[in-house]
Motif scaffolding. Structure first.
Motif, PDB file in Angstrom:
ATOM      1  N   ILE A 188       0.856  -1.197   0.000  1.00 63.15           N
ATOM      2  CA  ILE A 188       0.000   0.000   0.000  1.00 63.15           C
ATOM      3  C   ILE A 188       0.887   1.240   0.000  1.00 63.15           C
ATOM      4  O   ILE A 188       1.845   1.321   0.761  1.00 63.15           O
ATOM      5  CB  ILE A 188      -0.913   0.016   1.242  1.00 63.15           C
ATOM      6  N   PRO A 189       0.600   2.210  -0.855  1.00 63.53           N
ATOM      7  CA  PRO A 189       1.404   3.449  -0.855  1.00 63.53           C
ATOM      8  C   PRO A 189       1.385   4.113   0.523  1.00 63.53           C
ATOM      9  O   PRO A 189       0.398   4.036   1.252  1.00 63.53           O
ATOM     10  CB  PRO A 189       0.707   4.330  -1.903  1.00 63.53           C
ATOM     11  N   TYR A 190       2.506   4.746   0.857  1.00 58.72           N
ATOM     12  CA  TYR A 190       2.635   5.425   2.145  1.00 58.72           C
ATOM     13  C   TYR A 190       2.721   6.925   1.909  1.00 58.72           C
ATOM     14  O   TYR A 190       3.669   7.429   1.310  1.00 58.72           O
ATOM     15  CB  TYR A 190       3.888   4.944   2.887  1.00 58.72           C
ATOM     16  N   ALA A 191       1.691   7.664   2.356  1.00 62.73           N
ATOM     17  CA  ALA A 191       1.661   9.126   2.229  1.00 62.73           C
ATOM     18  C   ALA A 191       2.236   9.735   3.500  1.00 62.73           C
ATOM     19  O   ALA A 191       1.713   9.504   4.599  1.00 62.73           O
ATOM     20  CB  ALA A 191       0.244   9.622   1.988  1.00 62.73           C
ATOM     21  N   LEU A 192       3.296  10.509   3.342  1.00 64.20           N
ATOM     22  CA  LEU A 192       3.973  11.099   4.497  1.00 64.20           C
ATOM     23  C   LEU A 192       3.201  12.315   4.990  1.00 64.20           C
ATOM     24  O   LEU A 192       3.006  13.291   4.260  1.00 64.20           O
ATOM     25  CB  LEU A 192       5.400  11.496   4.112  1.00 64.20           C
ATOM     26  N   GLY A 193       2.778  12.270   6.252  1.00 60.24           N
ATOM     27  CA  GLY A 193       2.034  13.378   6.826  1.00 60.24           C
ATOM     28  C   GLY A 193       2.903  14.334   7.613  1.00 60.24           C
ATOM     29  O   GLY A 193       2.773  15.545   7.510  1.00 60.24           O
ATOM     30  N   GLN A 194       3.820  13.786   8.406  1.00 59.18           N
ATOM     31  CA  GLN A 194       4.704  14.626   9.215  1.00 59.18           C
ATOM     32  C   GLN A 194       6.044  13.936   9.376  1.00 59.18           C
ATOM     33  O   GLN A 194       6.122  12.728   9.599  1.00 59.18           O
ATOM     34  CB  GLN A 194       4.092  14.899  10.594  1.00 59.18           C
ATOM     35  N   PHE A 195       7.105  14.744   9.263  1.00 58.84           N
ATOM     36  CA  PHE A 195       8.460  14.251   9.520  1.00 58.84           C
ATOM     37  C   PHE A 195       9.121  15.303  10.401  1.00 58.84           C
ATOM     38  O   PHE A 195       9.458  16.385   9.950  1.00 58.84           O
ATOM     39  CB  PHE A 195       9.220  14.074   8.204  1.00 58.84           C
ATOM     40  N   GLN A 196       9.296  14.996  11.684  1.00 57.02           N
ATOM     41  CA  GLN A 196       9.707  16.010  12.652  1.00 57.02           C
ATOM     42  C   GLN A 196      10.876  15.536  13.513  1.00 57.02           C
ATOM     43  O   GLN A 196      10.798  14.510  14.189  1.00 57.02           O
ATOM     44  CB  GLN A 196       8.525  16.368  13.561  1.00 57.02           C
ATOM     45  N   LEU A 197      11.970  16.285  13.469  1.00 65.37           N
ATOM     46  CA  LEU A 197      13.103  16.061  14.365  1.00 65.37           C
ATOM     47  C   LEU A 197      12.902  16.922  15.605  1.00 65.37           C
ATOM     48  O   LEU A 197      12.594  18.111  15.496  1.00 65.37           O
ATOM     49  CB  LEU A 197      14.415  16.422  13.674  1.00 65.37           C
ATOM     50  N   SER A 198      13.095  16.330  16.791  1.00 66.33           N
ATOM     51  CA  SER A 198      12.859  17.075  18.032  1.00 66.33           C
ATOM     52  C   SER A 198      13.912  16.732  19.078  1.00 66.33           C
ATOM     53  O   SER A 198      14.499  15.640  19.076  1.00 66.33           O
ATOM     54  CB  SER A 198      11.478  16.737  18.617  1.00 66.33           C
ATOM     55  N   LYS A 199      14.136  17.706  19.968  1.00 66.55           N
ATOM     56  CA  LYS A 199      14.854  17.440  21.205  1.00 66.55           C
ATOM     57  C   LYS A 199      13.825  16.969  22.223  1.00 66.55           C
ATOM     58  O   LYS A 199      12.755  17.565  22.344  1.00 66.55           O
ATOM     59  CB  LYS A 199      15.534  18.696  21.738  1.00 66.55           C
ATOM     60  N   VAL A 200      14.150  15.913  22.953  1.00 64.83           N
ATOM     61  CA  VAL A 200      13.192  15.344  23.896  1.00 64.83           C
ATOM     62  C   VAL A 200      13.799  15.321  25.284  1.00 64.83           C
ATOM     63  O   VAL A 200      14.964  14.958  25.466  1.00 64.83           O
ATOM     64  CB  VAL A 200      12.788  13.916  23.466  1.00 64.83           C
ATOM     65  N   LEU A 201      12.993  15.728  26.249  1.00 63.27           N
ATOM     66  CA  LEU A 201      13.397  15.707  27.653  1.00 63.27           C
ATOM     67  C   LEU A 201      12.364  14.922  28.435  1.00 63.27           C
ATOM     68  O   LEU A 201      11.168  15.190  28.340  1.00 63.27           O
ATOM     69  CB  LEU A 201      13.503  17.131  28.205  1.00 63.27           C
ATOM     70  N   GLY A 202      12.812  13.922  29.200  1.00 64.56           N
ATOM     71  CA  GLY A 202      11.896  13.121  29.998  1.00 64.56           C
ATOM     72  C   GLY A 202      11.283  11.986  29.190  1.00 64.56           C
ATOM     73  O   GLY A 202      11.709  11.670  28.072  1.00 64.56           O
ATOM     74  N   THR A 203      10.239  11.385  29.738  1.00 68.29           N
ATOM     75  CA  THR A 203       9.547  10.281  29.087  1.00 68.29           C
ATOM     76  C   THR A 203       8.055  10.574  29.033  1.00 68.29           C
ATOM     77  O   THR A 203       7.515  11.263  29.904  1.00 68.29           O
ATOM     78  CB  THR A 203       9.762   8.956  29.857  1.00 68.29           C
ATOM     79  N   PRO A 204       7.355  10.048  28.010  1.00 66.11           N
ATOM     80  CA  PRO A 204       5.901  10.284  27.900  1.00 66.11           C
ATOM     81  C   PRO A 204       5.119   9.791  29.102  1.00 66.11           C
ATOM     82  O   PRO A 204       4.022  10.288  29.379  1.00 66.11           O
ATOM     83  CB  PRO A 204       5.524   9.519  26.632  1.00 66.11           C
ATOM     84  N   LYS A 205       5.669   8.818  29.836  1.00 65.23           N
ATOM     85  CA  LYS A 205       4.951   8.279  30.990  1.00 65.23           C
ATOM     86  C   LYS A 205       4.831   9.317  32.107  1.00 65.23           C
ATOM     87  O   LYS A 205       3.897   9.288  32.891  1.00 65.23           O
ATOM     88  CB  LYS A 205       5.664   7.021  31.504  1.00 65.23           C
ATOM     89  N   ARG A 206       5.816  10.217  32.174  1.00 66.90           N
ATOM     90  CA  ARG A 206       5.778  11.278  33.187  1.00 66.90           C
ATOM     91  C   ARG A 206       5.476  12.595  32.476  1.00 66.90           C
ATOM     92  O   ARG A 206       6.365  13.353  32.123  1.00 66.90           O
ATOM     93  CB  ARG A 206       7.105  11.351  33.939  1.00 66.90           C
ATOM     94  N   LYS A 207       4.207  12.833  32.228  1.00 65.57           N
ATOM     95  CA  LYS A 207       3.782  13.951  31.392  1.00 65.57           C
ATOM     96  C   LYS A 207       4.192  15.311  31.958  1.00 65.57           C
ATOM     97  O   LYS A 207       4.410  16.265  31.218  1.00 65.57           O
ATOM     98  CB  LYS A 207       2.268  13.901  31.192  1.00 65.57           C
ATOM     99  N   ALA A 208       4.291  15.408  33.276  1.00 69.74           N
ATOM    100  CA  ALA A 208       4.605  16.696  33.885  1.00 69.74           C
ATOM    101  C   ALA A 208       6.000  17.184  33.496  1.00 69.74           C
ATOM    102  O   ALA A 208       6.240  18.389  33.398  1.00 69.74           O
ATOM    103  CB  ALA A 208       4.489  16.588  35.401  1.00 69.74           C
ATOM    104  N   SER A 209       6.927  16.252  33.280  1.00 69.30           N
ATOM    105  CA  SER A 209       8.308  16.633  32.971  1.00 69.30           C
ATOM    106  C   SER A 209       8.694  16.340  31.518  1.00 69.30           C
ATOM    107  O   SER A 209       9.831  16.566  31.128  1.00 69.30           O
ATOM    108  CB  SER A 209       9.278  15.894  33.898  1.00 69.30           C
ATOM    109  N   TYR A 210       7.746  15.863  30.726  1.00 69.79           N
ATOM    110  CA  TYR A 210       8.055  15.486  29.344  1.00 69.79           C
ATOM    111  C   TYR A 210       7.928  16.688  28.413  1.00 69.79           C
ATOM    112  O   TYR A 210       6.950  17.431  28.454  1.00 69.79           O
ATOM    113  CB  TYR A 210       7.106  14.378  28.882  1.00 69.79           C
ATOM    114  N   GLN A 211       8.951  16.868  27.575  1.00 68.25           N
ATOM    115  CA  GLN A 211       8.946  17.979  26.618  1.00 68.25           C
ATOM    116  C   GLN A 211       9.478  17.517  25.273  1.00 68.25           C
ATOM    117  O   GLN A 211      10.459  16.775  25.201  1.00 68.25           O
ATOM    118  CB  GLN A 211       9.827  19.139  27.105  1.00 68.25           C
ATOM    119  N   GLU A 212       8.823  17.952  24.223  1.00 69.39           N
ATOM    120  CA  GLU A 212       9.327  17.779  22.866  1.00 69.39           C
ATOM    121  C   GLU A 212       9.574  19.162  22.275  1.00 69.39           C
ATOM    122  O   GLU A 212       8.650  19.973  22.188  1.00 69.39           O
ATOM    123  CB  GLU A 212       8.325  17.012  21.991  1.00 69.39           C
TER     124      GLU A 212
END
Length: 268
Positions: A188-212
């Motif tokens: 199946i063709p793959y349509a690219l919607g978003q390609f984003q490079l980010s700096k990440v701090l913390g983990t998604p499990k700890r939302k209070a300290s997580y930053q992208e």
């Protein structure tokens, strides 16, 4: 920003005059409050005419926000250039009690282009366009060379028939050139919607300290909109030079347009 790029622009401005009927807005600042300026596009360069005024912005990662402070009894001016090449100029003045602490800078406030070709010298807009064109040509040439360079994957992630690879990462002057490969192993063709490079701090499990913190690209070379079945595409993305502290890491987020074949490639 390197002086060899900035000086030609300033030199061009020396040959120019303010457009008839165009007045400069005055921004007030003091030494005990921070005045913020939000532009519609990320700031590339900003400078004040006097050291009594300090204009700060993120020089590692393109950002729309600038911060201003001032010492007493001084007047000056501020010149800002955005990543789109637009120029903004403001008068600066000290005031003990500030009329406002935040300015949303409208694109209509950018310097107009009343210049015409004359024997007095080139117009500011001509210089900016020439500089931008030269920079784009340099990016294109260097990206082409990187795509022809043989390299093996440094990092890789696959899911649901889609694989993303970081093939190469090259620092050149004030830029980071990153070579990626997207491979579609599905039928199946793959349509690219978003390609984003980010700096990440913390983990998604700890939302209070997580930053992208997304890193805004300066140039994209052969970035695909769609990858066909059983196909792969290599492309290059140019970013401003950045650094990571001990607690940060890089990640690439790849999202399918109107689909669920999404990937997150952790680079550190």
């Amino acid at each position: 920003m390197k002086n060899h790029i900035l000086f030609p622009i300033i030199s061009c401005l020396l040959f120019s005059i303010q457009a008839p009927g165009q007045t400069l807005d005055t921004i007030y600042a003091n030494d005990h409050q921070v005045v913020s300026l939000s532009f519609s596009n990320p700031i590339q360069t900003g400078m004040t005419g006097s050291p009594s005024f300090a204009f700060n912005f993120n020089r590692e990662q393109a950002d729309n926000l600038g911060l201003l402070q001032a010492e007493k009894d001084q007047e000056s001016n501020l010149l800002v250039r955005t990543t789109t090449g637009d120029l903004y100029s403001f008068n600066l003045a000290y005031r003990e009690h500030l009329p406002q602490l935040h300015y949303f800078i409208n694109p209509d406030q950018r310097l107009a282009n009343p210049f015409q070709h004359s024997s007095n010298g080139p117009s500011a807009q001509d210089c900016i366009q020439k500089t931008a064109s030269t920079k784009e040509e340099h990016f294109t040439l260097f990206c082409t060379q990187l795509l022809h360079k043989k390299s093996s994957a440094r990092h890789s992630k696959h899911q649901k028939g889609i694989r993303v690879k970081l093939m190469d990462q090259v620092y050149h002057n004030d830029h980071v050139f990153m070579v990626f490969e997207l491979k579609n192993r599905s039928t199946i063709p793959y349509a690219l919607g978003q390609f984003q490079l980010s700096k990440v701090l913390g983990t998604p499990k700890r939302k209070a300290s997580y930053q992208e913190l997304p890193i805004t690209p300066l140039f994209e070379f052969k970035m695909p909109n769609q990858i066909g079945p059983s196909s792969s595409v290599r492309f290059v993305v140019v970013y401003p030079k950045f650094t990571l502290n001990a607690e940060q890491r890089l990640q690439v987020k790849v999202l399918e347009a109107q689909g669920s074949r999404n990937l997150i490639l952790k680079l550190r």
